[in-house]
Design a protein around this motif. Structure first.
Motif, short mmCIF file in Angstrom:
data_model
loop_
_atom_site.label_atom_id
_atom_site.label_comp_id
_atom_site.label_asym_id
_atom_site.label_seq_id
_atom_site.Cartn_x
_atom_site.Cartn_y
_atom_site.Cartn_z
N THR A 263 -93.59 -64.36 121.12
CA THR A 263 -92.56 -64.96 121.97
C THR A 263 -91.40 -63.99 122.18
O THR A 263 -90.88 -63.85 123.31
N ALA A 266 -92.63 -61.20 124.51
CA ALA A 266 -92.77 -61.70 125.88
C ALA A 266 -91.40 -61.90 126.54
O ALA A 266 -91.21 -61.61 127.73
N TRP A 267 -90.45 -62.38 125.76
CA TRP A 267 -89.10 -62.58 126.28
C TRP A 267 -88.46 -61.25 126.68
O TRP A 267 -87.85 -61.13 127.74
N ARG A 268 -88.63 -60.22 125.84
CA ARG A 268 -88.07 -58.91 126.16
C ARG A 268 -88.77 -58.29 127.35
O ARG A 268 -88.13 -57.69 128.23
N LEU A 269 -90.10 -58.42 127.43
CA LEU A 269 -90.83 -57.90 128.58
C LEU A 269 -90.39 -58.59 129.87
O LEU A 269 -90.27 -57.95 130.94
N ASN A 270 -90.17 -59.88 129.78
CA ASN A 270 -89.72 -60.63 130.96
C ASN A 270 -88.35 -60.13 131.43
O ASN A 270 -88.11 -59.97 132.65
N SER A 271 -87.47 -59.85 130.47
CA SER A 271 -86.14 -59.34 130.83
C SER A 271 -86.22 -57.99 131.50
O SER A 271 -85.55 -57.71 132.52
N TYR A 273 -88.83 -56.69 133.09
CA TYR A 273 -89.54 -56.79 134.37
C TYR A 273 -88.63 -57.27 135.49
O TYR A 273 -88.70 -56.79 136.63
N TRP A 274 -87.75 -58.23 135.19
CA TRP A 274 -86.93 -58.84 136.24
C TRP A 274 -85.53 -58.23 136.39
O TRP A 274 -84.81 -58.61 137.32
#
Length: 278
Positions: A263, A266-271, A273-274
């Motif tokens: 989690t 995934a949260w860091r990757l999401n940050s 990416y966007w």
């Protein structure tokens, strides 16, 4: 030497969330599922005291390797009538003979600890632990024994020598027949099962019908040793009902840790990416 444990543990049913079917409160069984020495002693007690009448047909002897026993130890200490280490824990007694001798075939005990559990209430371990420790002499019963958890139970108390002699006192509040009042009925079963009943009017009582029983051992030290043995037996029966429980618990911890780490990743990757798009 094997002892006949009669129709052990069930014929039993829990009907309340916090008390047994006879209304007797259940004691909490000591937690020993992680104690290999307790489980090994419990296995010995089970084979010597329960397995003459009760089967555990979902369990093989070689599964006892999981509690630290070797095939040699199993064969030498737990197999007495020509069984093999890979055999199921069955009994030679046929259902027909069981019905003739006991009135009904003794239940299989493979998963009895799980079967006796009550949702949001006592565990099956608590039920069995209390049941095995609350037998008392009662001359009114065919077997000479009764039980506080399951009144008028059909099985005898084969472990009575280990528990030692004891008395049982039951105090009940009862509405007096033909009168507008109550009476206190005190029944004492001595160590030979002879009851002594006394009745006392309680005219100003404004409660409800109730009953409280108490066991008084003649030898508290012997009774304490017996309780410890029963705790080991119950621990084994609890383990036997779900041998993979501890492994499943350990696996669950690792799964939760993985999900927590995943989690965060995934949260860091999401940050990352966007961040340019925002």
């Amino acid at each position: 030497m094997k002892k006949l444990l009669g129709a052990l543990i069930l014929m039993l049913t829990c009907s309340g969330a916090y008390a047994a079917e006879g209304g007797f409160p259940l004691d909490t069984a000591p937690f020993r599922s992680n104690d290999l020495s307790a489980l090994q002693n419990g296995a010995k007690l089970f084979v010597n005291n329960c397995l003459n009448c009760h089967s555990a047909s979902s369990m093989r002897y070689n599964r006892l390797r999981d509690i630290g026993l070797t095939d040699e130890q199993i064969s030498k200490n737990l197999l007495f009538t020509g069984e093999k280490v890979g055999d199921l824990m069955t009994v030679a007694m046929t259902p027909k003979d069981a019905k003739t001798w006991f009135g009904a075939a003794p239940p299989d005990l493979s998963v009895i600890a799980r079967a006796k559990s009550v949702n949001a209430g006592p565990s099956g371990s608590d039920y069995i632990y209390t049941y095995l420790r609350t037998f008392y002499r009662d001359q009114a019963q065919a077997t000479g024994w009764n039980n506080l958890v399951f009144p008028s139970v059909a099985m005898p108390h084969v472990l009575w020598q280990e528990q030692g002699p004891h008395t049982v006192t039951t105090v009940a509040m009862h509405a007096a027949e033909g009168e507008h009042g109550w009476e206190r009925i005190t029944t004492v079963h001595d160590e030979n099962g002879v009851p002594t009943v006394t009745r006392e009017p309680v005219p100003n009582y404004h409660g409800h019908e109730s009953s409280v029983s108490r066991i008084v051992p003649k030898n508290p030290a012997q009774a304490a040793v017996f309780d410890n043995q029963v705790a080991d037996l119950v621990a084994f029966m609890t383990w036997m009902s779900e041998p993979a429980a501890q492994q499943r618990t350990r696996l669950g911890v690792w799964v939760l840790l993985f999900l927590a780490v995943f989690t965060i990743i995934a949260w860091r990757l999401n940050s990352v990416y966007w961040k340019d798009i925002k």
